[in-house]
Scaffold this active site. Structure first.
Site, PDB file in Angstrom:
ATOM      1  N   CYS A  71      26.564  14.064  -0.352  1.00  0.00           N
ATOM      2  CA  CYS A  71      25.465  13.327   0.274  1.00  0.00           C
ATOM      3  C   CYS A  71      25.819  12.717   1.624  1.00  0.00           C
ATOM      4  O   CYS A  71      25.013  12.753   2.557  1.00  0.00           O
ATOM      5  CB  CYS A  71      24.929  12.254  -0.675  1.00  0.00           C
TER       6      CYS A  71
ATOM      7  N   SER B 132      21.658  16.023  -2.928  1.00  0.00           N
ATOM      8  CA  SER B 132      21.919  15.406  -4.219  1.00  0.00           C
ATOM      9  C   SER B 132      21.893  16.478  -5.296  1.00  0.00           C
ATOM     10  O   SER B 132      21.351  17.566  -5.092  1.00  0.00           O
ATOM     11  CB  SER B 132      20.860  14.335  -4.539  1.00  0.00           C
TER      12      SER B 132
ATOM     13  N   HIS C 278      24.776   6.408  -3.582  1.00  0.00           N
ATOM     14  CA  HIS C 278      24.093   7.552  -2.982  1.00  0.00           C
ATOM     15  C   HIS C 278      23.606   7.152  -1.594  1.00  0.00           C
ATOM     16  O   HIS C 278      23.375   5.973  -1.317  1.00  0.00           O
ATOM     17  CB  HIS C 278      22.922   7.972  -3.869  1.00  0.00           C
TER      18      HIS C 278
END
Length: 332
Positions: A138, A190, A173
């Protein structure tokens, strides 16, 4: 050459947020710090780690390494556009390209991303990603998306990172938020389809955040913290650093109305930055005479980052003063 991202939750929150999303609590991943092609130590370490973390274990690693007829993997083409291609269509093409690179499941991040590096250095890494066409994670996807949208001045970009909680562990994330034509969206990578790309259709930053929060709930994750950066310069040669966390919001401590107000405040802050003149990228001669703009306690660029960054609720005024260095003016 390799570093496992293990340690306390507080250390990971400060140093490694965004390097891995939906992290399996306590399971490390490694970073290739020696560049490409990989050195033998990094290569062997990667395969040992694959054998430990993959359900197939050692058998799978041996099958792949011993195979002589592995299929040739197609190399995705960097998207190009016609003049009539709309902004939403361009963003979709960029996301398609990022998807085609595929998610890196090896447990070893191929490209080292140091958040403190100047934008121009990070853009060099993004160009390497397009040349090597290897799977990414990510944080790498955010750097790549910045590179691929630099030639779109009508699109503002900002980092948007999340800290969630599930089954006693914290997970991290990051995506690249985008804003154009009065609408928000996101680009990223992702393992979960609904935790990366968001089309350019959300009227407010609150609407975009709630979309991600709903996706997290679908995986039984509780969203704990959101960090939002400032708009990123479109100049690929800029020596500025990306401001990764201008606002830090403790979602579980804010009411819905308080969260909305904080996100509205951050949106105003981002709009104000558009009107601020960025420091010019020095020419080669000027860089030689000045030394590195990122070194030394008097660096105006680093001073900007420290002054403007603040957690939610705090208000500071940035006083602009011109300073003259070697005959040209930098506004800070």
């Amino acid at each position: 050459m390799l570093r496992a991202t293990v340690g306390s939750a507080e250390e990971r929150d400060e140093e490694d947020e965004g390097e891995e999303e939906l992290r399996d609590g306590g399971v490390p991943f490694y970073v290739n710090r020696g560049g490409l092609p990989m050195d033998e130590e990094t290569w062997e370490r990667m395969w040992r780690h694959v054998a430990r973390i993959h359900p197939g274990g050692e058998v799978l690693a041996k099958e792949i390494r011993g195979a002589t007829d592995l299929p040739k993997i197609p190399v995705p083409s960097v998207p190009s556009y016609q003049p009539t291609t709309t902004i939403p269509q361009r963003l979709e093409a960029i996301q398609k390209y990022i998807r085609e690179l595929q998610y890196n499941h090896t447990g070893t991040q191929f490209f080292e991303i140091k958040k403190s590096r100047p934008l121009t250095a990070l853009m060099d890494i993004a160009k390497e990603m397009t040349r090597e066409a290897l799977p990414i994670k990510c944080l790498e996807a955010v750097i790549l998306a910045i590179h691929l949208t630099n030639n779109m001045p009508g699109v503002e970009r900002f980092p948007l990172s999340f800290k969630s909680h599930f089954s006693g562990n914290h997970f991290y994330h990051i995506v690249l938020g985008v804003h154009s034509g009065g609408r928000f969206g996101a680009l990223g990578m992702s393992r979960r389809d609904d935790l990366m790309f968001k089309p350019l259709e959300f009227r407010t930053l609150m609407d975009l955040v709630q979309e991600f929060e709903g996706a997290y709930r679908g995986y039984w994750h509780t969203l704990r913290k959101i960090k939002i950066g400032q708009y990123v310069s479109h100049d690929p040669h800029s020596v500025e650093q990306i401001e990764w966390k201008h606002s830090i919001l403790d979602v579980d401590k804010l009411s819905k109305e308080e969260l909305r107000k904080e996100l509205e405040r951050h949106t105003r802050d981002m709009r104000l930055k558009i009107g601020k003149p960025a420091p010019p990228s020095p020419t080669k001669d000027r860089r030689n005479s000045m030394g590195s703009p990122l070194k030394g306690p008097g660096s105006p660029i680093r001073r900007i980052s420290r002054v403007e960054r603040r957690p939610s609720g705090e208000k500071k005024v940035l006083e602009q003063k011109p300073s003259d260095i070697n005959g040209y003016q930098i506004r800070v």
